[in-house]
Design an enzyme around this catalytic site. Structure first.
Site, short mmCIF file in Angstrom:
data_model
loop_
_atom_site.label_atom_id
_atom_site.label_comp_id
_atom_site.label_asym_id
_atom_site.label_seq_id
_atom_site.Cartn_x
_atom_site.Cartn_y
_atom_site.Cartn_z
N HIS A 196 0.84 -1.21 0.00
CA HIS A 196 0.00 0.00 0.00
C HIS A 196 0.87 1.25 0.00
O HIS A 196 0.68 2.16 -0.82
CB HIS A 196 -0.91 -0.04 1.23
CG HIS A 196 -1.86 1.11 1.33
ND1 HIS A 196 -3.23 0.97 1.23
CD2 HIS A 196 -1.65 2.44 1.53
CE1 HIS A 196 -3.81 2.15 1.37
NE2 HIS A 196 -2.88 3.05 1.56
N GLU A 197 1.83 1.31 0.90
CA GLU A 197 2.66 2.53 1.01
C GLU A 197 3.59 2.68 -0.19
O GLU A 197 3.90 3.81 -0.60
CB GLU A 197 3.44 2.53 2.32
CG GLU A 197 2.58 2.44 3.58
CD GLU A 197 1.45 3.45 3.60
OE1 GLU A 197 1.60 4.55 3.03
OE2 GLU A 197 0.40 3.14 4.20
N HIS B 131 1.96 4.59 -2.90
CA HIS B 131 2.08 6.03 -2.68
C HIS B 131 3.47 6.53 -3.08
O HIS B 131 3.61 7.56 -3.75
CB HIS B 131 1.84 6.39 -1.21
CG HIS B 131 0.45 6.16 -0.74
ND1 HIS B 131 -0.67 6.48 -1.48
CD2 HIS B 131 -0.02 5.62 0.42
CE1 HIS B 131 -1.76 6.17 -0.80
NE2 HIS B 131 -1.40 5.65 0.35
#
Lengths: 106, 248
Positions: free
Chosen positions: B127-128, B131
């Site tokens: 997920h990170e 980003h």
């Protein structure tokens, strides 16, 4: 598209076979329905696999044309929507810089 | 809750007022992000913290998880090679946030007090990294344009496995037909609200505006990776991209 002298299928034939097999699996049916609410369409992978094999065996120009057309359509489909942001020309300048804490320590 | 794009406390220069306010909200979630930026853990606290467990789980994720390996490859290709010591920080966080991306220090924060097991670590890191990948390849206005934040959160929820059928069932969210999209919307809104002092309506509006574009932007996977098989196929395609684009 590269000219006929240096051209080869965009993916190895084994990759088309793997995608077609995955597409037709029960698991993929479930995943696809969970995301899109409908059954997946797998026929194009079968056609691409057939074209790839035909090119491998007979260097068919029609197979080459068919594969290129199919893959270009896939690429076009991913570029259908305008991006929310502007793409960078180069990575962020500070990505590799030491953390400010480390700078103070040095 | 999976990670959200976190903000820094670092203030090297005068910044517009709204950005300072948004950064203060993020500080409350990530209290160890101190004024000087970077990891806030001192020597004493690391002895008694879950840092070693977090580092162990993180190392295994970086070495073995196919989602993460593709993202690391894609970031390297975009000029943002990831270094474990420089770009990851295990910290204690407030609330039940699992992680965040600090754009001002280019660091991924992993909430060691909230990451439960290897599978969870895999998902948070994925997920990170979405980003971080967005930060690397695009001009993302994390603090001044909520639509940009919304877009990255939609992509992260979509591509990390956050919204897999199994994970949703564990959350007691039962739905099948097109439920994935509902989940992505809902989790993107939650992630935005975790780090921005805005109303749910504003967050919802931003997600609605960008959803069509950002849900269908599946880079660098080229597909939604429903499990490790899909992620491996996506990685194979990424490694094959030179051959692919030169022959279509």
């Amino acid at each position: 598209m590269a000219d006929a002298g240096g051209w080869r299928p965009p993916r190895p034939c084994e990759a088309y076979r793997a995608e077609w097999t995955l597409c037709r699996s029960a698991r993929h049916l479930l995943h696809h329905y969970y995301v899109h609410g409908e059954r997946p369409a797998c026929e194009q992978w079968r056609r691409d696999l057939a074209s790839c094999r035909e090119w491998e065996e007979r260097r068919s120009a029609e197979a080459q044309r068919s594969l290129c057309e199919s893959e270009r359509a896939r690429v076009q489909a991913t570029r259908k929507h305008a991006l929310v942001w502007t793409l960078r020309q180069s990575p962020p300048a500070d990505w590799h810089l030491p953390l400010p804490q480390e700078e103070k320590d040095q | 809750m999976a990670g959200a794009a976190g903000g820094p406390q670092q203030q090297q220069q005068q910044q517009p007022q709204p950005q300072q306010q948004q950064q203060r909200v993020a500080c409350q979630v990530f209290p160890e992000r101190r004024a000087q930026g970077g990891s806030g853990q001192g020597l004493l606290s690391s002895v008694f913290s879950n840092d070693q467990g977090c580092q162990r789980l993180l190392l295994k994720t970086l070495q073995t998880n196919p989602y993460v390996k593709l993202l690391l490859d894609a970031m390297k290709h975009s000029g943002c090679a990831v270094n474990k010591e420089r770009h990851f920080s295990c910290e204690d966080c407030n609330g039940n946030v699992s992680g965040g991306f600090d754009a001002s220090t280019s660091q991924i924060v992993l909430c060691q007090n909230n990451i439960r097991n290897q599978a969870h670590m895999n998902r948070v890191v994925t997920h990170e990294l979405v980003h971080a990948f967005d930060h690397c390849r695009a001009h993302v206005n994390w603090f001044t344009d909520v639509r940009h934040l919304a877009c990255s959160e939609v992509r992260a929820a979509n591509l990390s496995g956050d919204c897999s059928l199994v994970n949703e069932i564990f959350r007691l969210h039962f739905g099948l037909k097109r439920h994935h999209q509902t989940c992505v919307r809902d989790r993107a809104i939650l992630s935005i609200l975790a780090v921005r002092n805005i109303s749910k309506e504003v967050a919802q509006k931003a997600v609605d505006e960008v959803f069509e574009s950002c849900f269908n932007d599946q880079e660098p996977f080229g597909r939604i990776p429903h499990n490790k098989t899909y992620a491996r196929y996506a990685h194979r395609d990424f490694q094959n991209r030179d051959r692919y684009y030169s022959n279509i």
